[in-house]
Design a protein around this motif. Structure first.
Motif, PDB file in Angstrom:
ATOM      1  N   CYS A   1       0.841  -1.197   0.000  1.00 10.97           N
ATOM      2  CA  CYS A   1       0.000   0.000   0.000  1.00 10.97           C
ATOM      3  C   CYS A   1       0.877   1.247   0.000  1.00 10.97           C
TER       4      CYS A   1
ATOM      5  N   CYS B   1       0.096   3.491   3.550  1.00 10.31           N
ATOM      6  CA  CYS B   1       0.563   3.076   4.884  1.00 10.31           C
ATOM      7  C   CYS B   1       1.742   2.099   4.783  1.00 10.31           C
TER       8      CYS B   1
ATOM      9  N   CYS C   1      -6.515  -1.928   0.534  1.00 11.60           N
ATOM     10  CA  CYS C   1      -5.717  -2.046   1.748  1.00 11.60           C
ATOM     11  C   CYS C   1      -6.655  -2.116   2.951  1.00 11.60           C
TER      12      CYS C   1
ATOM     13  N   GLN D   1      -5.799  -2.027   5.961  1.00 15.55           N
ATOM     14  CA  GLN D   1      -5.285  -1.165   7.025  1.00 15.55           C
ATOM     15  C   GLN D   1      -5.907   0.231   6.929  1.00 15.55           C
ATOM     16  N   CYS D   2      -5.742   0.863   5.757  1.00 11.55           N
ATOM     17  CA  CYS D   2      -6.278   2.225   5.623  1.00 11.55           C
ATOM     18  C   CYS D   2      -7.605   2.235   4.865  1.00 11.55           C
TER      19      CYS D   2
HETATM   20 ZN   LIG Z   1      -2.839   1.193   3.430  1.00 12.45          ZN
END
Ligand SMILES: [Zn+2]
Length: 314
Positions: free
Chosen positions: A31, A34, A55, A57-58
């Protein structure tokens, strides 16, 4: 090189994107926001654009080209890929006219692509000092461009001003290492001293010819020596400037023979192009493909700025 251009990455947008992914993500998708390599999924829906990832995560989508010139330019990726390979492997450079014919894009587009690729080469320039203990640097000036009828005047006749429309270039080259070239308004100690102090480690052995500014600047270093070209002296043991003369001869054959008209405004980018190819040269074990891959990474590396600003705003 010709055979290599048959690769699908040079003719097909998706193949080019996959080739870029292989260069940029040797360990799988990452990504750009991040920098996570975990919880990354491929957008598999039929409606999703190919090459789109998600992603976890984000919680945002990305592709290998997100936030780069590749994404913003509307030029097909395989054309960028081909342009990067051609520029990276043409020893004297490739004119925008040639690129326009090869890629079947307009001249204006070819010109734009070349300058973006040169900018990426500039970005790749490290700014740590060259040289160091036990290392040798040669430094000298040359003049490029100007009117055809004046090209045969010697640099001495220009007295460091780059007269007759010529532009002054000052280069530092570490033997067995990198070159750095600078476009300067004139060759004098005021212009060159800050460059040299910032870019050459003080413990370096520095060789110059007897040119006024170079010899004076050489004295900034503990170990400096010069050869007197005007007296016909070119080599005295290790003391010579043959490495930098060799570099200048490639530079001049390219600028004069391939690019013809290099404006003052853009010269720094052309210098970055020639410096880049020299620094990534075959003698240092870098082949055409590795050089082109590095250039592609350089372009995408510009995304770092985008990444930083996007992180700062959240
Ligand atoms: Zn990310």
């Amino acid at each position: 090189m010709t055979a290599d251009l048959q690769s699908p990455a040079f003719t097909d947008n998706n193949a080019a994107r996959e080739a870029m992914e292989a260069v940029l993500w040797p360990n799988g998708p990452e990504c750009p926001r991040c920098v996570s390599t975990e919880r990354i999924g491929k957008m598999a829906a039929k409606s999703a654009r190919p090459g789109l990832y998600y992603c976890g995560q984000c919680k945002r989508q990305f592709s290998v080209t997100v936030g780069t010139i590749f994404e913003r330019s509307h030029i097909k990726l395989h054309k960028w890929f081909q342009a990067a390979h051609l520029m990276a492997s043409s020893k004297k450079g490739i004119s925008a006219h040639q690129l326009h014919r090869t890629l079947k894009v307009t001249y204006k587009t070819a010109w734009f692509m070349e300058h973006r690729l040169r900018e990426a080469m500039r970005e790749l320039h490290p700014d740590t000092p060259l040289g160091g203990k036990g290392k040798t640097i040669e430094m000298d000036e040359t003049f490029v461009g100007g009117l055809e009828k004046n090209k045969h005047r010697s640099k001495r006749q220009h007295q460091g001003t780059g007269g007759a429309g010529k532009e002054a270039v000052y280069s530092l080259v570490e033997r067995g290492g990198n070159v750095r070239s600078h476009h300067v308004p004139a060759v004098n100690t005021d212009n060159l001293r800050p460059i040299i102090e910032a870019q050459i480690d003080g413990a370096t052995v520095v060789y110059t010819d007897e040119g006024g500014a170079s010899k004076k600047l050489g004295r900034l270093f503990e170990k400096h020596d010069s050869v007197n070209h005007s007296l016909g002296e070119y080599v005295r043991g290790p003391v010579h400037t043959n490495t930098i003369e060799g570099y200048f001869s490639i530079l001049k054959r390219g600028i004069n023979g391939v690019y013809h008209h290099v404006s003052q405004q853009h010269l720094k980018r052309y210098l970055a192009e020639f410096d880049f190819r020299y620094n990534e040269r075959a003698a240092l074990g870098v082949d055409d493909k590795a050089r082109a891959d590095r250039l592609i990474r350089g372009i995408v590396g510009k995304r770092l700025m985008y990444k930083d600003s996007s992180l700062a705003s959240t």
